[in-house]
Design a protein around this motif. Sequence first.
Motif, short mmCIF file in Angstrom:
data_model
loop_
_atom_site.label_atom_id
_atom_site.label_comp_id
_atom_site.label_asym_id
_atom_site.label_seq_id
_atom_site.Cartn_x
_atom_site.Cartn_y
_atom_site.Cartn_z
N SER A 1 41.31 -71.34 -33.50
CA SER A 1 40.46 -71.97 -34.50
C SER A 1 40.37 -73.46 -34.23
O SER A 1 41.25 -74.05 -33.61
N THR A 2 39.30 -74.07 -34.72
CA THR A 2 39.07 -75.49 -34.50
C THR A 2 40.20 -76.33 -35.08
O THR A 2 40.68 -77.28 -34.45
N HIS A 3 40.64 -76.00 -36.29
CA HIS A 3 41.66 -76.81 -36.96
C HIS A 3 43.08 -76.32 -36.67
O HIS A 3 44.04 -76.91 -37.17
N GLY A 4 43.19 -75.26 -35.90
CA GLY A 4 44.49 -74.79 -35.47
C GLY A 4 44.77 -75.21 -34.03
O GLY A 4 44.60 -76.37 -33.67
N PRO A 5 45.14 -74.26 -33.17
CA PRO A 5 45.49 -74.64 -31.79
C PRO A 5 44.30 -74.93 -30.90
O PRO A 5 44.47 -75.44 -29.79
N GLY A 6 43.09 -74.63 -31.36
CA GLY A 6 41.92 -74.82 -30.52
C GLY A 6 41.24 -73.49 -30.27
O GLY A 6 41.55 -72.48 -30.91
N LYS A 7 40.34 -73.46 -29.29
CA LYS A 7 39.52 -72.28 -29.07
C LYS A 7 39.62 -71.72 -27.66
O LYS A 7 38.69 -71.09 -27.15
N PHE A 8 40.75 -71.94 -27.02
CA PHE A 8 40.95 -71.41 -25.68
C PHE A 8 42.25 -70.62 -25.62
O PHE A 8 43.29 -71.09 -26.07
N GLY A 9 42.17 -69.41 -25.06
CA GLY A 9 43.35 -68.58 -24.96
C GLY A 9 43.41 -67.80 -23.67
O GLY A 9 42.38 -67.57 -23.01
N ILE A 10 44.61 -67.39 -23.31
CA ILE A 10 44.86 -66.61 -22.10
C ILE A 10 45.58 -65.33 -22.50
O ILE A 10 46.55 -65.36 -23.26
N LEU A 11 45.09 -64.21 -21.99
CA LEU A 11 45.78 -62.93 -22.13
C LEU A 11 46.43 -62.60 -20.79
O LEU A 11 45.73 -62.34 -19.81
N ALA A 12 47.75 -62.63 -20.75
CA ALA A 12 48.50 -62.28 -19.54
C ALA A 12 48.82 -60.79 -19.61
O ALA A 12 49.56 -60.36 -20.49
N THR A 13 48.24 -60.00 -18.72
CA THR A 13 48.38 -58.55 -18.76
C THR A 13 48.91 -58.06 -17.42
O THR A 13 48.98 -58.81 -16.45
N ARG A 14 49.21 -56.77 -17.37
CA ARG A 14 49.64 -56.18 -16.11
C ARG A 14 48.47 -55.57 -15.35
O ARG A 14 48.46 -55.59 -14.12
N ALA A 15 47.50 -55.01 -16.08
CA ALA A 15 46.41 -54.27 -15.44
C ALA A 15 45.03 -54.77 -15.83
O ALA A 15 44.03 -54.08 -15.61
N GLY A 16 44.93 -55.99 -16.40
CA GLY A 16 43.63 -56.53 -16.75
C GLY A 16 43.06 -55.92 -18.02
O GLY A 16 43.80 -55.41 -18.87
N GLY A 17 41.73 -55.96 -18.16
CA GLY A 17 41.08 -55.46 -19.35
C GLY A 17 40.04 -54.41 -19.02
O GLY A 17 39.50 -54.38 -17.91
N ASN A 18 39.74 -53.57 -20.01
CA ASN A 18 38.69 -52.57 -19.80
C ASN A 18 37.34 -53.14 -20.23
O ASN A 18 37.22 -54.31 -20.58
N ARG A 19 36.32 -52.28 -20.22
CA ARG A 19 34.97 -52.75 -20.51
C ARG A 19 34.86 -53.31 -21.93
O ARG A 19 34.21 -54.34 -22.15
N SER A 20 35.49 -52.65 -22.90
CA SER A 20 35.39 -53.12 -24.28
C SER A 20 36.02 -54.50 -24.44
O SER A 20 35.53 -55.33 -25.20
N SER A 21 37.09 -54.77 -23.70
CA SER A 21 37.72 -56.10 -23.79
C SER A 21 36.79 -57.18 -23.25
O SER A 21 36.72 -58.28 -23.79
N ARG A 22 36.06 -56.85 -22.18
CA ARG A 22 35.14 -57.83 -21.61
C ARG A 22 33.96 -58.09 -22.55
O ARG A 22 33.49 -59.22 -22.65
N ILE A 23 33.51 -57.04 -23.22
CA ILE A 23 32.42 -57.22 -24.18
C ILE A 23 32.86 -58.13 -25.32
O ILE A 23 32.11 -59.03 -25.75
N VAL A 24 34.07 -57.92 -25.82
CA VAL A 24 34.57 -58.74 -26.93
C VAL A 24 34.75 -60.20 -26.48
O VAL A 24 34.45 -61.13 -27.24
N CYS A 25 35.25 -60.41 -25.27
CA CYS A 25 35.37 -61.78 -24.76
C CYS A 25 34.01 -62.48 -24.76
O CYS A 25 33.90 -63.66 -25.13
N ARG A 26 33.01 -61.75 -24.34
CA ARG A 26 31.65 -62.31 -24.31
C ARG A 26 31.17 -62.64 -25.73
O ARG A 26 30.61 -63.72 -25.98
N GLU A 27 31.40 -61.71 -26.67
CA GLU A 27 30.98 -61.94 -28.05
C GLU A 27 31.71 -63.13 -28.66
O GLU A 27 31.09 -63.93 -29.39
N GLN A 28 32.99 -63.26 -28.42
CA GLN A 28 33.76 -64.37 -28.98
C GLN A 28 33.24 -65.71 -28.48
O GLN A 28 33.23 -66.70 -29.23
N TRP A 29 32.78 -65.75 -27.24
CA TRP A 29 32.23 -66.99 -26.71
C TRP A 29 30.84 -67.27 -27.29
O TRP A 29 30.55 -68.36 -27.75
#
Length: 337
Positions: free
Chosen positions: A266-294
């Motif tokens: 959030s703007t008034h919290g830590p900011g608007k940039f985050g990293i997800l550290a995973t073992r196997a990456g993300g599936n299609r739905s995760s990529r769609i949500v990343c796009r929507e959040q941006w």
Amino acid sequence: MTENTENDDHMPAFGTGGPGSASGRFLESSLIAAISMVYNAAGADQVQAEFRLGPNHIVDLAVLDSNKPELIEVKNITPQTQKRLSDALAQIHALGNEFQRLYGQTPRLVLFVPGPLANDRIERFAPGNVEIRNSEWLLAEARRYGVEQDVREVLNHVIRTETEGQRMKAKLLRLPPGQHSWVEFQALCADIFDYLFSPPLKKGIRESINADGVDRRDIIMPNYSTQGFWAFMREKYLADYIVIDAKNYRKPIAKPQVLQLANYLSTHGPGKFGILATRAGGNRSSRIVCREQWLIYNKIIVIFDDRDILQMIATKDAGGDPTEVLQQKIEDFRLAI
């Protein structure tokens, strides 16, 4: 010429600063000159820079040996994402196909990059008919043919030993994914990102909980940078604090895990940039949500998998800038919209 000696554990590092810096900011012409120097010292026939294959194709370096011609595509910045490496391989394949069409011979295809590529990334994305070479190979060949000092002068090359990253790499490779080892993975991620990004970032604050006791952030790295890449991230993406969520899942993460991290931002919290550290990456739905959040909320979330993390460690160990992986992933994400 000797075979490829690719080994990210013992990679010589490019010196910091200047045109021969570890971040791979080389003049392509300098790399081509250094490689040509080695081939000429080895007695290769007809070493030609910028060899033209018809009106639309130019090879950075061609060795026109009558028995086994060789085409070398030179990159002055190491491709550190799957897309960048795939694009580079597609380019060298197109050159090989054009050469075969014009001359009726199948050339050896070589992709030269200045910095290291983690072995897993090479095995997964590089086909067997393309040889990937880098500075380690170049120096070994220069030493073999007595032109090492000349090559070093061209590249402004400095050798540095690093073992901390190697230990972290070994830990990551040994650590099994799954619920039973999620605590160890979270702790290891905190150590790895401290190693990769601090300084200039402050060391990560672990298990941070907000005032309501609702949102638990695995790792938060304060960003007080006033110059360089992290200053840009603060200005462009409100990355006042880098929020890192570690997910030790066996399978690719999905929509819920991205939304969980998005709720932290959030703007008034830590900011608007985050990293997800995973073992196997993300599936299609995760990529769609990343796009929507941006697109909707101006929140940018980058998903790293084991290969990305190992690549960053390899780059750091070679004296390079591990944020290049992050930079290229953000560029790929933005340019795909």
